[in-house]
Design a protein around this motif. Structure first.
Motif, short mmCIF file in Angstrom:
data_model
loop_
_atom_site.label_atom_id
_atom_site.label_comp_id
_atom_site.label_asym_id
_atom_site.label_seq_id
_atom_site.Cartn_x
_atom_site.Cartn_y
_atom_site.Cartn_z
N GLU A 17 1.26 -8.81 -10.70
CA GLU A 17 1.74 -8.67 -9.32
C GLU A 17 1.57 -7.24 -8.82
O GLU A 17 1.20 -7.00 -7.68
N CYS A 20 -2.21 -6.55 -8.08
CA CYS A 20 -2.67 -7.34 -6.94
C CYS A 20 -2.10 -6.80 -5.63
O CYS A 20 -2.83 -6.64 -4.64
N ARG A 21 -0.81 -6.50 -5.62
CA ARG A 21 -0.16 -6.02 -4.40
C ARG A 21 -0.57 -4.60 -4.03
O ARG A 21 -0.74 -4.29 -2.86
N LYS A 83 3.30 1.55 -1.32
CA LYS A 83 3.03 0.29 -2.02
C LYS A 83 3.35 0.41 -3.50
O LYS A 83 3.91 -0.51 -4.10
N GLU A 86 7.18 0.47 -3.89
CA GLU A 86 7.76 -0.84 -3.56
C GLU A 86 7.57 -1.84 -4.70
O GLU A 86 8.32 -2.80 -4.81
N ASN A 87 6.56 -1.63 -5.53
CA ASN A 87 6.25 -2.57 -6.60
C ASN A 87 6.63 -2.05 -7.98
O ASN A 87 6.12 -2.53 -8.99
#
Length: 123
Positions: A17, A20-21, A83, A86-87
């Motif tokens: 995830e 990918c994100r 990003k 956030e991940n």
């Protein structure tokens, strides 16, 4: 030439995830023990093995790993940093030098694997 990298993981779903994100990888194929991700001519394999499941998942950078993948980014450092954070990853302060005409910055993913960002001048 097509290139790629294998990253061993203690939590395959979380790491897939993340990549990918953050970096826009697509999942080409996967099962409970691996995922083959692709972005352009680059393949990233995330592999979960009996041994890697025993590694503690950490948000601290794994400083003793002797390899560092590089991701060439053509978006602003602020956007990609957001990003990453956030991940579950982190970004180090940008270094005050350029390499190959791009600003250099290191970060780590949600399991502590260090990578380098090379941000384009037009980003």
């Amino acid at each position: 030439m097509r290139t790629g990298l294998v990253i061993y993981s203690s939590s395959i779903q979380r790491l897939v995830e993340f990549y990918c994100r953050v970096f826009g990888f697509d999942i080409l194929e996967s099962d409970e023990s691996y995922a083959l991700l692709i972005n352009g001519n680059f393949e990233l394999v995330v592999l979960e093995t009996e041994i890697s499941r025993k590694w503690p998942s950490t948000e601290k950078a794994r400083e003793n790993t002797p390899i560092k993948p590089i991701f060439f980014i053509d978006v602003s450092l602020d956007l990609i940093s957001g990003k990453i954070k956030e991940n579950g990853g982190s970004v180090y302060q940008p270094k005050s030098w350029e390499f190959g005409g791009r600003q250099v910055c290191d970060g780590c993913d949600c399991e502590g694997n260090i990578f380098q960002l090379r941000v384009g001048k037009n980003a």
